[in-house]
Scaffold this active site. Sequence first.
Site, PDB file in Angstrom:
ATOM      1  N   CYS A 122       0.818  -1.222   0.000  1.00  0.00           N
ATOM      2  CA  CYS A 122       0.000   0.000   0.000  1.00  0.00           C
ATOM      3  C   CYS A 122       0.851   1.272   0.000  1.00  0.00           C
ATOM      4  O   CYS A 122       0.350   2.343  -0.325  1.00  0.00           O
ATOM      5  CB  CYS A 122      -0.939  -0.013   1.198  1.00  0.00           C
ATOM      6  N   HIS A 263      -3.924   6.929   1.881  1.00  0.00           N
ATOM      7  CA  HIS A 263      -4.219   5.586   1.374  1.00  0.00           C
ATOM      8  C   HIS A 263      -5.625   5.209   1.827  1.00  0.00           C
ATOM      9  O   HIS A 263      -6.041   5.543   2.932  1.00  0.00           O
ATOM     10  CB  HIS A 263      -3.185   4.608   1.944  1.00  0.00           C
ATOM     11  N   ASN A 293     -10.059  -0.796  -1.441  1.00  0.00           N
ATOM     12  CA  ASN A 293      -8.608  -0.658  -1.289  1.00  0.00           C
ATOM     13  C   ASN A 293      -7.930  -1.242  -2.528  1.00  0.00           C
ATOM     14  O   ASN A 293      -7.908  -2.462  -2.695  1.00  0.00           O
ATOM     15  CB  ASN A 293      -8.172  -1.393  -0.018  1.00  0.00           C
TER      16      ASN A 293
END
Length: 338
Positions: A122, A263, A293
């Site tokens: 990520c 994020h 995500n």
Amino acid sequence: MSLTLKPRIPVRAKISSVGSFVPPHLLTNADLEKMVATNDQWITERTGIRERHIVDKGVATSDLAFEAAKICLSRRGIDASELEVIIVATVTPDMSFPATACLVQHKLGAPHAWGFDLSAACSGFPFALQVGAKLVESGAHKKVMVIGADVMSSIIDYTDRSTCIIFGDGAGAVLLEPCEPGEIGLIDYFHEIDGSGAPALNMPAGGSLLPPSHATVDAKQHFVHQDGQTVYKFAVRKMSEIAETILTRNGLTGADLGCFIPHQANKRIILSTAERLGLPLDRVVINIDRFGNTTAGTIPIAMNTAIEENHLKKGDLVLLASVGAGFTAAATLLRWEF
Ligand code: UT7
């Protein structure tokens, strides 16, 4: 002959264009209700996600990266032949090798570019952004494309309700170029890795430790495994910590930020960081409800959302922040220059 080194002219790097792409196919919470024991209310309340985009069979990370890169180039009005470097941040490369960057270079038709993949889950995009910026700041290159792209659906077990509700597929790309006089561009970064977090979020098999075998497939070791609570607690603490560190050491507070682009892993993590920084929500980019995500894709896709929703204007101070598998953590401070 003796080597004569030219004096180095200090160069600053800036983001000069952004593009993003998600596949058209939607996987909604209602769809997931038919696949695993979950429900829309739980997913929305615990994560903030309503739907995510998922590729059709045969569509790979390089395809999404290619589409995002094309949009990024066309917004800047330049041809792929001008690219000098392509860096692709991903944990779902088309294959172990060659690098997805090579496949994107070929699809784009960028004969003068070299490049490579970067694996930091990520935090992959902000890590790659700094590597690309250093190539510009060193004076070595003038047009560097940085892409964050993942097809998470290729490594998700759609019978595991603890992971399949979270992830989506998507890609975002930015172009890095030298600043013009008066511009500031990328200002500072603060990165961390902590391998003690590896057991909490990983894909156990398929690498040199556990090469693919019937046993690894039977044990579902080619899918994402996550201890959600452990990652959540770490992410909530670390996201605020790195954001405060980078602001403080640059003499800033949350009040100075024009835009916070975090994020997108869990809406609760984003809200908690924004509260800690004292940021009103109209200065925080949240699109997790629509995309889930997308791992390395989240920050450049959110940059694109920020542009489309008029969250970003030239001269804004922008903070990027991410925490993910590794563990990895990244905070980036920059001034928006277009
Ligand atoms: O981007 C990479 C970094 N990743 C992250 O930052 C993710 C961080 N972690 C999280 O976002 C959250 O931990 C999750 C969204 C993954 C899970 O949320 P949670 O609030 O931590 O749930 P939990 O795992 O503690 O589970 C709470 C309850 C459990 O039931 P019991 O034992 O209390 O009866 C779970 O079995 O919720 C249950 N549960 C679900 N229920 C309905 C877990 N997943 C689901 C589900 N639908 N999909």
